[in-house]
Enzyme design. Structure first.
Site, PDB file in Angstrom:
ATOM      1  CB  SER A 133      34.375  37.109  34.625  1.00  0.00           C
ATOM      2  OG  SER A 133      34.662  36.867  35.989  1.00  0.00           O
TER       3      SER A 133
ATOM      4  CG  HIS B 105      33.730  32.897  33.376  1.00  0.00           C
ATOM      5  ND1 HIS B 105      34.165  31.783  32.697  1.00  0.00           N
ATOM      6  CD2 HIS B 105      34.669  33.142  34.326  1.00  0.00           C
ATOM      7  CE1 HIS B 105      35.314  31.380  33.217  1.00  0.00           C
ATOM      8  NE2 HIS B 105      35.644  32.178  34.209  1.00  0.00           N
TER       9      HIS B 105
ATOM     10  CG  ASP C 286      36.010  33.584  37.652  1.00  0.00           C
ATOM     11  OD1 ASP C 286      36.512  32.664  36.971  1.00  0.00           O
ATOM     12  OD2 ASP C 286      35.815  34.729  37.204  1.00  0.00           O
TER      13      ASP C 286
ATOM     14  CG  MET D  54      38.624  31.946  42.905  1.00  0.00           C
ATOM     15  SD  MET D  54      39.574  33.463  42.888  1.00  0.00           S
ATOM     16  CE  MET D  54      39.151  34.104  41.263  1.00  0.00           C
TER      17      MET D  54
ATOM     18  CG  HIS E 205      37.072  29.122  35.813  1.00  0.00           C
ATOM     19  ND1 HIS E 205      37.850  30.238  35.607  1.00  0.00           N
ATOM     20  CD2 HIS E 205      37.943  28.079  35.891  1.00  0.00           C
ATOM     21  CE1 HIS E 205      39.127  29.886  35.559  1.00  0.00           C
ATOM     22  NE2 HIS E 205      39.214  28.584  35.743  1.00  0.00           N
TER      23      HIS E 205
ATOM     24  CG  MET F 281      40.122  29.022  39.114  1.00  0.00           C
ATOM     25  SD  MET F 281      40.081  30.821  38.980  1.00  0.00           S
ATOM     26  CE  MET F 281      38.336  31.088  38.945  1.00  0.00           C
TER      27      MET F 281
ATOM     28  CG  MET G 139      43.352  29.784  33.435  1.00  0.00           C
ATOM     29  SD  MET G 139      41.834  30.713  33.673  1.00  0.00           S
ATOM     30  CE  MET G 139      42.435  32.191  34.472  1.00  0.00           C
TER      31      MET G 139
ATOM     32  CG  PHE H 154      43.828  38.003  42.572  1.00  0.00           C
ATOM     33  CD1 PHE H 154      43.171  38.463  43.706  1.00  0.00           C
ATOM     34  CD2 PHE H 154      44.847  37.053  42.718  1.00  0.00           C
ATOM     35  CE1 PHE H 154      43.525  38.007  44.973  1.00  0.00           C
ATOM     36  CE2 PHE H 154      45.209  36.586  43.973  1.00  0.00           C
ATOM     37  CZ  PHE H 154      44.550  37.058  45.110  1.00  0.00           C
TER      38      PHE H 154
ATOM     39  N   GLY I 240      41.454  41.658  36.725  1.00  0.00           N
ATOM     40  CA  GLY I 240      42.206  42.879  36.458  1.00  0.00           C
ATOM     41  C   GLY I 240      43.683  42.706  36.190  1.00  0.00           C
TER      42      GLY I 240
ATOM     43  CG  ASP J 118      39.020  33.352  32.597  1.00  0.00           C
ATOM     44  OD1 ASP J 118      38.856  34.580  32.723  1.00  0.00           O
ATOM     45  OD2 ASP J 118      38.704  32.524  33.478  1.00  0.00           O
ATOM     46  N   GLY J 119      41.083  36.007  31.114  1.00  0.00           N
ATOM     47  CA  GLY J 119      42.055  36.836  31.827  1.00  0.00           C
ATOM     48  C   GLY J 119      42.671  37.926  30.971  1.00  0.00           C
TER      49      GLY J 119
ATOM     50  N   GLY K 190      36.006  40.209  32.590  1.00  0.00           N
ATOM     51  CA  GLY K 190      35.441  40.829  33.787  1.00  0.00           C
ATOM     52  C   GLY K 190      35.569  42.336  33.711  1.00  0.00           C
TER      53      GLY K 190
HETATM   54  C1  DX5 Z   1      40.721  34.915  37.130  1.00  0.00           C
HETATM   55  C2  DX5 Z   1      39.351  34.547  36.639  1.00  0.00           C
HETATM   56  C3  DX5 Z   1      38.838  35.377  35.513  1.00  0.00           C
HETATM   57  C4  DX5 Z   1      38.722  36.836  35.841  1.00  0.00           C
HETATM   58  C5  DX5 Z   1      38.970  37.641  34.614  1.00  0.00           C
HETATM   59  O1  DX5 Z   1      41.143  33.980  38.038  1.00  0.00           O
HETATM   60  O2  DX5 Z   1      39.314  33.194  36.208  1.00  0.00           O
HETATM   61  O3  DX5 Z   1      37.604  34.868  35.035  1.00  0.00           O
HETATM   62  O4  DX5 Z   1      37.449  37.191  36.325  1.00  0.00           O
HETATM   63  O5  DX5 Z   1      39.000  38.982  34.962  1.00  0.00           O
HETATM   64  P1  DX5 Z   1      39.584  40.099  33.991  1.00  0.00           P
HETATM   65  O6  DX5 Z   1      38.753  40.069  32.741  1.00  0.00           O
HETATM   66  O7  DX5 Z   1      39.401  41.340  34.777  1.00  0.00           O
HETATM   67  O8  DX5 Z   1      41.008  39.748  33.727  1.00  0.00           O
HETATM   68 ZN    ZN Z   2      37.466  32.459  35.189  1.00  0.00          ZN
END
Ligand code: DX5
Ligand code: ZN
Length: 213
Positions: free
Chosen positions: A7, A32, A34, A36, A65, A67, A136, A142, A144, A172-173, A194
């Site tokens: 990501s 990927h 993201d 937002m 993705h 969001m 998810m 976010f 991390g 994802d996450g 990510g």
């Molecule tokens: C969160 C995102 C993820 C995010 C994952 O809203 O959709 O794609 O980048 O990050 P990590 O791998 O750090 O949890």
């Molecule tokens: Zn994502």
């Protein structure tokens, strides 16, 4: 074999082109991205112009993705910017079936995502129309965050519901060296990560660890 989709959210935003090249060389199966909107999630990232700018640095599939509250308004722009997959949320304020056809009209693959609190049964009517489910394992918004374990049950339940249909399951996450093997075991086809890749020195090694360790 499980696919790994880094990501870009965890990348150094001051050198996105270089980051995308490095991830591609490191063996990423897809990228990927993201998106937002500050409404569907309490954060903002980037739009189609940034996707277009990094597109020329890689030839691996781009999974966008969304969001966002109104995904239908952005489908065309992200497709033109170079998305191969468009994934949007089943909780979005849109007609799901119509948004799926909008993506199909652009000849792109379709993904549907669900928040941690949303039941997999919400996806049942749409499974024959989509290519991917993005589970998810954190509240979207976010990077991390800590992996929420109930995602594993969702993956297993989806596996049953999907049966012989050709719908892939992505997670994802919070994917790291502990949660990746659990997701693989539960039946995930794609792992989005990510922090576990982009915050490491050696991207290739990080990707391989998520794939095999
Ligand atoms: C969160 C995102 C993820 C995010 C994952 O809203 O959709 O794609 O980048 O990050 P990590 O791998 O750090 O949890
Ligand atoms: Zn994502």
């Amino acid at each position: 074999m499980v696919q790994i989709a880094p990501s870009l959210l965890a990348a150094d935003f001051s050198k996105l082109g270089t980051e995308v090249k490095k991830l591609t060389r490191a063996g990423a199966d897809a990228l990927h991205l993201d998106i937002m909107d500050g409404h569907f999630v309490p954060n903002l990232t980037f739009g189609p112009d940034v996707v277009r700018a990094v597109r020329s640095h890689s030839d691996i599939p781009f999974d966008v993705h969304l969001m966002v509250a109104y995904p239908d308004q952005f489908v065309e722009a992200f497709c033109q910017a170079g998305a191969d997959w468009i994934t949007f949320h089943v909780e979005a304020d849109t007609n799901i079936a119509e948004t799926i056809s909008l993506i199909r009209k652009q000849r792109r693959r379709v993904g549907l995502s669900l928040r941690p609190g949303t039941n997999v049964s919400r996806l049942i009517p749409f499974l024959p129309m989509i290519d991917l489910v993005l589970v998810m394992s954190v509240e979207p918004g976010f990077g991390g965050q800590t992996f929420q374990k109930q995602a594993l049950e969702k993956i297993a339940a989806l596996k049953e519901l999907i049966g012989k249909k050709s719908v892939r399951i992505s997670v994802d996450g919070g994917i790291n060296n502990v949660t990746a093997p659990a997701c693989r075991l539960a039946g995930a086809d794609i792992l989005v990560a990510g922090t576990a890749i982009l915050k490491q020195k050696n991207y290739a090694q990080a990707i391989e660890r998520l794939r095999y360790d």
